[in-house]
Enzyme design. Structure first.
Site, PDB file in Angstrom:
ATOM      1  N   LYS A  53      -9.120  -7.726   2.353  1.00 11.11           N
ATOM      2  CA  LYS A  53     -10.202  -8.615   2.129  1.00 11.11           C
ATOM      3  C   LYS A  53     -11.335  -8.371   2.763  1.00 11.11           C
ATOM      4  O   LYS A  53     -12.469  -8.380   2.491  1.00 11.11           O
ATOM      5  CB  LYS A  53      -9.743 -10.156   2.613  1.00 11.11           C
ATOM      6  CG  LYS A  53      -8.961 -10.739   1.377  1.00 11.11           C
ATOM      7  CD  LYS A  53      -8.186 -11.920   1.980  1.00 11.11           C
ATOM      8  CE  LYS A  53      -7.116 -12.374   0.842  1.00 11.11           C
ATOM      9  NZ  LYS A  53      -6.408 -13.507   1.540  1.00 11.11           N
ATOM     10  N   GLN A  97      -5.328 -17.637   6.506  1.00  9.91           N
ATOM     11  CA  GLN A  97      -4.380 -16.814   5.750  1.00  9.91           C
ATOM     12  C   GLN A  97      -3.025 -17.315   5.707  1.00  9.91           C
ATOM     13  O   GLN A  97      -2.479 -17.916   6.617  1.00  9.91           O
ATOM     14  CB  GLN A  97      -4.169 -15.508   6.289  1.00  9.91           C
ATOM     15  CG  GLN A  97      -3.220 -14.518   5.409  1.00  9.91           C
ATOM     16  CD  GLN A  97      -3.701 -14.116   4.247  1.00  9.91           C
ATOM     17  OE1 GLN A  97      -5.010 -13.985   3.762  1.00  9.91           O
ATOM     18  NE2 GLN A  97      -2.865 -14.075   3.439  1.00  9.91           N
ATOM     19  N   ASP A 120     -11.949 -20.445   0.142  1.00  6.96           N
ATOM     20  CA  ASP A 120     -10.647 -20.103  -0.541  1.00  6.96           C
ATOM     21  C   ASP A 120     -10.111 -21.417  -1.388  1.00  6.96           C
ATOM     22  O   ASP A 120      -9.334 -21.190  -2.160  1.00  6.96           O
ATOM     23  CB  ASP A 120      -9.535 -19.862   0.758  1.00  6.96           C
ATOM     24  CG  ASP A 120      -8.615 -19.024   0.203  1.00  6.96           C
ATOM     25  OD1 ASP A 120      -8.532 -18.414  -0.724  1.00  6.96           O
ATOM     26  OD2 ASP A 120      -7.544 -19.010   0.815  1.00  6.96           O
TER      27      ASP A 120
END
Ligand code: NAP
Length: 286
Positions: A53, A97, A120
């Site tokens: 990422k 994450q 996200d």
């Protein structure tokens, strides 16, 4: 093989090119798009995803900073970091994450995220907004799947879509997105009775169950579009294995995503796209 490949790698590359001039415009206006990534613990796969990422961010001019916290980080320490990043004007997107170590309450952590920075799209607030049809940011993997279908001009409206998996990061938001696009949606899970009879009804079948090669050719209606979101490590096999048995499925499907090179690159492209949009929102309402 008769199915046409849905090339997520090439499509993601095209999306990255489309984002570059938007990043350039932001930089010219004095805003450097910035993504902060919080990773807690030592899970090697998670660290690999985070590195991918960060690299993708750099590739298009997004600044990214990774906060790698030790596995024994307390809930309070993690929440304090999120609060700091929420308050930092130079941070436009924050990603926690998944998964976090078991002793931490992941939902509570996600609840700390500012909805304006949840690029996200998986905090309860963002998921609730998706239900209401007013989401600022939509979870990257579901968004990437729908974007891939759109770019190949695969119709969604009126189609019968079957999603195998109901996780909050993938199956559920994807089902909602497809519903928003006027598909007729069925969601399957481990208690679904006679899974093959349900999957065989799908015009669009999405495998998001984390079970290597669960979906085989005989479970697919001829001509269906098959999307494989799975990434599974299987002992004795090199590389990642999808949730779909590619060899048999590609004989029956009209379109199919490969693993790797299908949904994975699209997920990262959507993270970049959401981060750029978060920075643009700052420009629009400073
Ligand atoms: P997850 O949280 O483990 O959820 C799996 C879901 O699949 C659950 O809802 C489970 O049902 C269902 N399921 C499991 N076995 C099943 C079976 N035999 N029949 C029917 N349903 C079954 O997984 P996830 O995080 O959503 O991830 C799913 C897959 O996508 C994994 O392979 C993961 O690596 C991959 N993934 C890829 C990306 C990407 O960027 N490409 C991103 C995220 C995840 P229950 O609810 O009943 O347990």
């Amino acid at each position: 093989m008769s199915a046409i490949l849905l090339d997520g790698a090439a499509t993601a590359a095209q999306i990255r090119e489309e984002l570059k001039p938007r990043v350039q415009r932001l930089r010219e206006a004095g805003i450097v798009p910035h993504l902060s990534v919080v990773i807690i613990g030592d899970d090697p796969a998670s660290h690999t995803y985070v590195r991918m990422k960060a690299k993708a961010c750099r590739g298009i001019g997004i600044e990214s900073q990774t906060y790698a916290l030790p596995a024994e980080t307390t809930q309070q320490e993690a929440e304090e970091l999120i609060a700091r990043l929420n308050a930092d004007e130079n941070v436009h997107g924050i990603l926690i994450q998944h998964p976090v170590p078991k002793h931490l309450d992941e939902i509570r952590l996600l609840n700390c995220l500012s909805p304006d920075k949840d690029v996200d799209g998986i905090s309860p607030a963002s998921l609730g907004a998706l239900v209401a049809g007013v989401a600022k940011f939509i979870s990257c993997t579901p968004l990437g799947i729908v974007e891939l279908l759109d770019r190949y001009r695969i119709p969604i409206e009126g189609q019968r879509a079957v999603v195998v998996g109901r996780s909050i990061i993938l199956g559920k938001p994807l089902a909602l997105l497809l519903l928003q696009r006027n598909a007729t949606v069925t969601v399957c899970h481990t208690r679904t009775r006679d899974l093959p009879s349900v999957t065989r009804e799908a015009d669009i079948l999405v495998a998001a169950c984390g079970r290597a090669e669960l979906i085989t050719g005989d479970m697919i209606r001829p001509g269906a579009v098959v999307v494989d979101a799975g990434y599974n490590r299987v002992e004795g096999r090199s590389g990642d294995v999808g949730d779909v048995h590619f060899e048999s499925a590609s004989q029956v499907a009209s379109y199919i995503t490969p693993v790797p090179g299908g949904v994975g690159p699209m997920t990262i492209a959507m993270l970049l796209s959401n981060t750029v949009r978060a920075a643009e929102m700052r420009l629009e309402s400073p």
